[in-house]
Design a protein around this motif. Structure first.
Motif, short mmCIF file in Angstrom:
data_model
loop_
_atom_site.label_atom_id
_atom_site.label_comp_id
_atom_site.label_asym_id
_atom_site.label_seq_id
_atom_site.Cartn_x
_atom_site.Cartn_y
_atom_site.Cartn_z
N THR A 69 60.73 -54.94 -19.88
CA THR A 69 61.33 -56.26 -20.12
C THR A 69 61.87 -56.89 -18.85
N MET A 70 62.54 -56.10 -18.02
CA MET A 70 63.21 -56.61 -16.84
C MET A 70 62.51 -56.25 -15.54
N GLY A 71 61.56 -55.31 -15.60
CA GLY A 71 60.89 -54.86 -14.39
C GLY A 71 61.49 -53.57 -13.89
N PRO A 72 60.68 -52.72 -13.22
CA PRO A 72 61.18 -51.43 -12.70
C PRO A 72 62.34 -51.57 -11.73
N GLN A 73 62.40 -52.71 -11.02
CA GLN A 73 63.46 -52.89 -10.03
C GLN A 73 64.84 -53.04 -10.66
N ASN A 74 64.87 -53.31 -11.96
CA ASN A 74 66.16 -53.51 -12.63
C ASN A 74 66.54 -52.33 -13.52
N ILE A 75 66.02 -51.14 -13.20
CA ILE A 75 66.32 -49.96 -13.98
C ILE A 75 67.81 -49.63 -13.95
N LYS A 76 68.53 -50.17 -12.97
CA LYS A 76 69.97 -49.92 -12.85
C LYS A 76 70.75 -50.46 -14.05
N PHE A 77 70.15 -51.41 -14.78
CA PHE A 77 70.83 -51.97 -15.95
C PHE A 77 70.60 -51.12 -17.20
N ALA A 78 69.85 -50.05 -17.08
CA ALA A 78 69.54 -49.22 -18.25
C ALA A 78 70.80 -48.59 -18.84
N SER A 79 71.75 -48.20 -18.00
CA SER A 79 72.98 -47.58 -18.50
C SER A 79 73.78 -48.57 -19.33
N TYR A 80 73.83 -49.84 -18.89
CA TYR A 80 74.54 -50.86 -19.66
C TYR A 80 73.85 -51.13 -20.99
N ILE A 81 72.53 -51.26 -20.94
CA ILE A 81 71.77 -51.54 -22.17
C ILE A 81 71.88 -50.38 -23.15
N LEU A 82 71.85 -49.14 -22.64
CA LEU A 82 71.99 -47.97 -23.50
C LEU A 82 73.37 -47.95 -24.16
N THR A 83 74.41 -48.19 -23.38
CA THR A 83 75.78 -48.23 -23.92
C THR A 83 75.91 -49.31 -24.99
N LEU A 84 75.35 -50.48 -24.70
CA LEU A 84 75.38 -51.60 -25.64
C LEU A 84 74.65 -51.24 -26.93
N ALA A 85 73.47 -50.63 -26.79
CA ALA A 85 72.66 -50.27 -27.96
C ALA A 85 73.37 -49.24 -28.83
N LEU A 86 73.96 -48.22 -28.21
CA LEU A 86 74.67 -47.20 -28.98
C LEU A 86 75.88 -47.77 -29.70
N PHE A 87 76.64 -48.60 -29.01
CA PHE A 87 77.83 -49.19 -29.62
C PHE A 87 77.45 -50.07 -30.81
#
Length: 222
Positions: A69-87
């Motif tokens: 969705t965001m491109g491999p260069q934005n993998i740093k946002f995965a932790s935020y998206i994971l936290t958001l998804a779990l919550f």
């Protein structure tokens, strides 16, 4: 369950949705500590436990979703998206336990949307290389569209929060009315509706929220 707090002689009522939000937060923090402890104890020479396999599957799924969705260069946002998804997933499923879902409170959904909005603006400012480039981005493709661009940017967190809030709250109202109307036979009739409103709709709204968050943040890079 509402809480009544007395601070400096003033009585402050904390809604049950906010109390439940903190319960969800505490549960996820405990879950994070358990995962961290199990990962540290795991050995590369041994087969991972079923628990760690599930965790790894969730993490990989989110990372792949962020990359696509965001491109491999934005993998740093995965932790935020994971936290958001779990919550959101846990909060939306809270109705199955008889509690009011935290996401049925607009202050909760708006706060989450506001975090995404702030991240989007920070990322947009960083990629614009300065204040001048950031402000100039609102004038594109034509200067007279600047007011519309600003309004559109400010509307993103409002639309994002209202979409989640409206769907969860409406489901809760429908189920409450159903229980009041049917009385003792409500649990039997309401089972398939719980499956829709609490499980299917809850997980669907979670997916939509994180997808839009990724689109907004990823779009700030263009």
């Amino acid at each position: 369950m509402e809480l009544l707090l007395k601070i400096f002689g003033m009585e402050i009522i904390v809604p049950d949705t906010i109390v439940n939000m903190w319960i969800v937060t505490i549960l996820l923090i405990i879950f994070a500590f358990i995962v961290n402890s199990k990962i540290k104890k795991a050995s590369v020479d041994e087969v991972p436990s079923n628990f760690l396999n599930v965790v790894e599957l969730i993490v990989e799924a989110i990372e792949n979703l962020v990359k696509s969705t965001m491109g491999p260069q934005n993998i740093k946002f995965a932790s935020y998206i994971l936290t958001l998804a779990l919550f959101l997933a846990v909060a939306n499923l809270f109705g199955l336990l008889g509690f009011s879902p935290p996401t049925s409170d607009y202050s909760v959904t708006f706060s989450l949307a506001l975090i995404t909005f702030v991240l989007t603006q920070i990322w947009k400012f960083r990629n614009s290389r300065g204040l001048g480039g950031y402000l100039k981005s609102f004038t594109e493709p034509m200067v007279f569209l600047t007011p519309l661009n600003v309004i559109g940017e400010l509307a993103n967190p409002i639309s994002l929060s209202f979409r989640l809030f409206g769907n969860v709250m409406s489901g809760g109202i429908i189920m409450a009315l159903l229980y009041q109307a049917l009385g003792l036979i409500a649990p039997v009739v309401a089972a398939p509706l719980h499956a829709y409103f609490d499980v299917f709709s809850g997980l669907l709204q979670t997916f939509i929220f994180i997808m839009l968050s990724m689109i907004f943040i990823g779009g700030a890079e263009e």
